[in-house]
Design an enzyme around this catalytic site. Structure first.
Site, PDB file in Angstrom:
ATOM      1  N   LEU A  41      20.199 -31.660  13.750  1.00 24.71           N
ATOM      2  CA  LEU A  41      18.934 -31.526  12.778  1.00 24.71           C
ATOM      3  C   LEU A  41      18.230 -33.155  12.778  1.00 24.71           C
ATOM      4  O   LEU A  41      18.954 -34.059  12.748  1.00 24.71           O
ATOM      5  CB  LEU A  41      19.345 -31.283  11.489  1.00 24.71           C
ATOM      6  CG  LEU A  41      19.574 -29.727  10.771  1.00 24.71           C
ATOM      7  CD1 LEU A  41      19.876 -29.806   9.437  1.00 24.71           C
ATOM      8  CD2 LEU A  41      18.109 -29.109  11.041  1.00 24.71           C
ATOM      9  N   ASP A  42      16.965 -32.845  12.854  1.00 25.96           N
ATOM     10  CA  ASP A  42      16.115 -34.242  13.047  1.00 25.96           C
ATOM     11  C   ASP A  42      16.293 -35.004  11.758  1.00 25.96           C
ATOM     12  O   ASP A  42      16.862 -34.489  10.930  1.00 25.96           O
ATOM     13  CB  ASP A  42      14.651 -33.833  13.271  1.00 25.96           C
ATOM     14  CG  ASP A  42      14.442 -33.119  14.544  1.00 25.96           C
ATOM     15  OD1 ASP A  42      15.124 -33.530  15.596  1.00 25.96           O
ATOM     16  OD2 ASP A  42      13.476 -32.354  14.563  1.00 25.96           O
ATOM     17  N   THR A  43      16.156 -36.133  12.039  1.00 27.56           N
ATOM     18  CA  THR A  43      16.578 -37.176  10.684  1.00 27.56           C
ATOM     19  C   THR A  43      15.706 -36.851   9.430  1.00 27.56           C
ATOM     20  O   THR A  43      16.196 -36.613   8.436  1.00 27.56           O
ATOM     21  CB  THR A  43      16.250 -38.496  11.063  1.00 27.56           C
ATOM     22  OG1 THR A  43      17.066 -38.856  12.234  1.00 27.56           O
ATOM     23  CG2 THR A  43      16.598 -39.693   9.775  1.00 27.56           C
ATOM     24  N   SER A  45      14.732 -33.426   8.983  1.00 26.48           N
ATOM     25  CA  SER A  45      14.949 -32.301   8.320  1.00 26.48           C
ATOM     26  C   SER A  45      16.357 -32.292   7.582  1.00 26.48           C
ATOM     27  O   SER A  45      17.026 -33.208   7.555  1.00 26.48           O
ATOM     28  CB  SER A  45      15.240 -31.313   9.747  1.00 26.48           C
ATOM     29  OG  SER A  45      13.961 -31.407  10.518  1.00 26.48           O
TER      30      SER A  45
END
Length: 186
Positions: A41-43, A45
């Protein structure tokens, strides 16, 4: 036997255990040796992140070839428009790959009441409305949902992954930043 960790990842946490100069890492939250993220998960998100100690299970969860459906709630700028929503439902060329069609629906305001407040809060513009979309994909490429909504004309303000396969974050009763071991498989 494979073991699984279910984690409710906060905004700003990077999906790695090694320390990072600017962001908290998984090590700041999870004290379990030998576990690795099954997908990322992106930072910026939030939400459901699965970790496992089994390489095969990690691949089955993360690799697009296994087509495990992932469900995201995306808060986007704009107003619902059928033509724009259909762009997401048909798939699209994102330059480095062509995204397969997504399952997309406009969410009711009450549905997002389950979400925690984001820290820091999203930027709100008084002159630009926003709404929530539920987006289901089975690929999970780098920043895919954000790129898809932007290309459809809906810049993403907040992105929360709520489910991976059969595992739903809200069925797990995990507070933000909390984790637990699970015997369930996605």
């Amino acid at each position: 036997m494979a073991h699984l960790i279910i984690f409710n990842k906060p905004f700003g946490v990077i999906c790695q255990f090694s320390p990072h100069e600017e962001h908290q890492s998984l090590k700041d939250y999870i004290d379990a040796k030998g576990f690795y993220p099954a997908g990322r998960l992106d930072t910026d998100s939030e939400g459901l992140l699965l970790l496992t100690d089994d390489g095969r299970l990690q691949a089955r969860i993360a690799e697009p070839k296994f087509k495990l459906e992932k469900t995201y709630w995306a808060q986007v700028e704009g107003e619902p428009n059928q033509a724009k929503l259909d762009v997401l439902r048909k798939g699209m060329d994102l330059g480095d790959f062509t995204a397969k069609p997504a399952k997309v629906r406009v969410m009711e305001a009450e549905e997002t009441a389950l979400l925690w407040p984001r820290n820091p809060p999203i930027r709100v513009r008084k002159t630009v409305p926003d709404f929530w979309l539920e987006v289901k994909i089975s690929e999970g490429k780098n920043r895919q949902v954000r790129r898809m909504t932007a290309k459809a004309g809906y810049p993403c303000l907040r992105l929360v992954r709520v489910a991976v396969g059969r595992i739903n974050l809200f069925d797990e009763n995990l507070d933000l930043g909390a984790w637990k071991f699970s015997d369930r498989l996605p």
